[in-house]
Design a protein around this motif. Structure first.
Motif, PDB file in Angstrom:
ATOM      1  N   TYR A   1       0.692  -1.380  -0.046  1.00 20.75           N
ATOM      2  CA  TYR A   1       0.155  -0.159  -0.066  1.00 20.75           C
ATOM      3  C   TYR A   1       0.853   1.117  -0.040  1.00 20.75           C
ATOM      4  CZ  TYR A   1      -3.936  -2.950   0.758  1.00 20.75           C
ATOM      5  OH  TYR A   1      -4.870  -4.071   0.666  1.00 20.75           O
ATOM      6  N   LYS A   2       2.006   1.083   0.308  1.00 26.71           N
ATOM      7  CA  LYS A   2       2.887   2.367   0.441  1.00 26.71           C
ATOM      8  C   LYS A   2       3.187   2.897  -1.210  1.00 26.71           C
ATOM      9  CE  LYS A   2       5.427   0.322   3.929  1.00 26.71           C
ATOM     10  NZ  LYS A   2       6.689  -0.314   4.216  1.00 26.71           N
TER      11      LYS A   2
ATOM     12  N   ILE B   1       2.320   6.909  -5.116  1.00 23.60           N
ATOM     13  CA  ILE B   1       1.551   7.492  -6.396  1.00 23.60           C
ATOM     14  C   ILE B   1       0.699   8.526  -5.887  1.00 23.60           C
ATOM     15  CG2 ILE B   1       0.210   6.644  -8.269  1.00 23.60           C
ATOM     16  CD1 ILE B   1       1.613   4.020  -8.255  1.00 23.60           C
ATOM     17  N   ILE B   2      -0.364   8.363  -5.081  1.00 20.87           N
ATOM     18  CA  ILE B   2      -1.413   9.402  -4.923  1.00 20.87           C
ATOM     19  C   ILE B   2      -0.707  10.502  -4.290  1.00 20.87           C
ATOM     20  CG2 ILE B   2      -3.182   9.997  -3.424  1.00 20.87           C
ATOM     21  CD1 ILE B   2      -3.803   7.110  -3.441  1.00 20.87           C
ATOM     22  N   ASP B   3       0.481  10.480  -3.594  1.00 21.30           N
ATOM     23  CA  ASP B   3       1.049  11.704  -3.151  1.00 21.30           C
ATOM     24  C   ASP B   3       1.649  12.542  -4.219  1.00 21.30           C
ATOM     25  OD1 ASP B   3       0.610  11.135  -0.343  1.00 21.30           O
ATOM     26  OD2 ASP B   3       2.485  10.168  -0.022  1.00 21.30           O
ATOM     27  N   GLU B   4       2.064  11.682  -5.343  1.00 17.16           N
ATOM     28  CA  GLU B   4       2.795  12.334  -6.263  1.00 17.16           C
ATOM     29  C   GLU B   4       1.637  12.878  -7.345  1.00 17.16           C
ATOM     30  OE1 GLU B   4       4.928  10.837 -10.387  1.00 17.16           O
ATOM     31  OE2 GLU B   4       5.332   9.681  -8.805  1.00 17.16           O
ATOM     32  N   LEU B   5       0.595  12.370  -7.594  1.00 16.24           N
ATOM     33  CA  LEU B   5      -0.439  12.902  -8.520  1.00 16.24           C
ATOM     34  C   LEU B   5      -1.480  13.313  -7.983  1.00 16.24           C
ATOM     35  CD1 LEU B   5      -0.263   9.635 -10.736  1.00 16.24           C
ATOM     36  CD2 LEU B   5       0.606  11.733 -11.292  1.00 16.24           C
TER      37      LEU B   5
ATOM     38  N   ALA C   1      -7.542  12.420 -11.304  1.00 15.17           N
ATOM     39  CA  ALA C   1      -6.176  11.988 -11.500  1.00 15.17           C
ATOM     40  C   ALA C   1      -6.384  10.458 -11.528  1.00 15.17           C
ATOM     41  CB  ALA C   1      -5.333  12.290 -10.204  1.00 15.17           C
ATOM     42  N   ILE C   2      -7.422  10.001 -11.414  1.00 21.87           N
ATOM     43  CA  ILE C   2      -7.673   8.445 -11.412  1.00 21.87           C
ATOM     44  C   ILE C   2      -7.028   7.754 -12.464  1.00 21.87           C
ATOM     45  CG2 ILE C   2      -9.981   8.439 -12.439  1.00 21.87           C
ATOM     46  CD1 ILE C   2      -8.710   6.236  -9.679  1.00 21.87           C
ATOM     47  N   ILE C   3      -7.168   8.108 -13.603  1.00 18.21           N
ATOM     48  CA  ILE C   3      -6.551   7.562 -14.734  1.00 18.21           C
ATOM     49  C   ILE C   3      -4.974   7.330 -14.616  1.00 18.21           C
ATOM     50  CG2 ILE C   3      -6.081   7.468 -17.325  1.00 18.21           C
ATOM     51  CD1 ILE C   3      -8.882   8.515 -17.678  1.00 18.21           C
TER      52      ILE C   3
ATOM     53  N   LEU D   1      -9.501   7.991  -1.984  1.00 20.49           N
ATOM     54  CA  LEU D   1      -9.923   9.013  -3.010  1.00 20.49           C
ATOM     55  C   LEU D   1     -11.444   9.688  -2.745  1.00 20.49           C
ATOM     56  CD1 LEU D   1      -8.183   7.694  -6.283  1.00 20.49           C
ATOM     57  CD2 LEU D   1      -7.381   9.425  -4.733  1.00 20.49           C
ATOM     58  N   GLY D   2     -12.296   8.781  -2.226  1.00 21.12           N
ATOM     59  CA  GLY D   2     -13.621   9.223  -1.963  1.00 21.12           C
ATOM     60  C   GLY D   2     -14.362   8.871  -3.224  1.00 21.12           C
TER      61      GLY D   2
END
Length: 158
Positions: free
Chosen positions: A7-8, A13-17, A23-25, A50-51
């Protein structure tokens, strides 16, 4: 896959994007680049982070042909079956690759996750037909024998 789900990696990836719906794609692309497919564990985790509903994330992942929900091999071989490649005999190349690797139209990836063989409608290299790619590297003017040689070279790299 043999690796455990990390999960890290997803968090990075989420932190970056960013965690916006828009941003989902890009997030899914980066996850797939890391794992070579989209593991099922991604969907509930991304939904919480991401909700966005799992259904919506899944619908994006299944709408775009580039995403895969099945593990792919280290070497993804795409055999072009567009018109130019087809008339220049791409199917015997596909048949040889499948035979050598024990694959079929239904089973596209070897058990050791080393090779995936797929067909595509066009690789955009019609003048070089018949063409195949290995991880997006183009191999022009292929024959079944050249395909066997290529497989042997890839196996030796292991």
């Amino acid at each position: 896959m043999n690796e455990t789900f990390d999960y890290k990696v997803i968090d990075g990836i989420i932190d970056e994007l960013g965690s916006k719906q828009s941003a989902i794609i890009a997030i899914l692309q980066n996850i797939q680049e890391y794992y070579r497919y989209l593991p099922k564990e991604v969907f509930p985790y991304l939904s919480k982070k991401l909700g966005i509903s799992q259904a919506k994330i899944y619908s994006v992942a299944t709408f775009y042909e580039n995403f895969s929900l099945q593990p792919k091999g280290k070497y993804v071989i795409k055999v072009c079956d567009g018109t130019a490649c087809h008339v220049r005999k791409s199917i015997p190349i596909l048949d040889r690759l499948r035979k050598e690797l024990g694959l079929s139209e239904i089973k596209a990836t070897t058990d050791d996750l080393l090779f995936t063989v797929e067909t595509v409608s066009c690789l955009g290299a019609c003048g070089l037909a018949p063409v195949l790619t290995v991880n997006d590297k183009v191999y022009p003017a292929m024959t079944p024998d050249k395909a066997t040689e290529l497989l042997n070279e890839l196996k030796e790299e292991q």
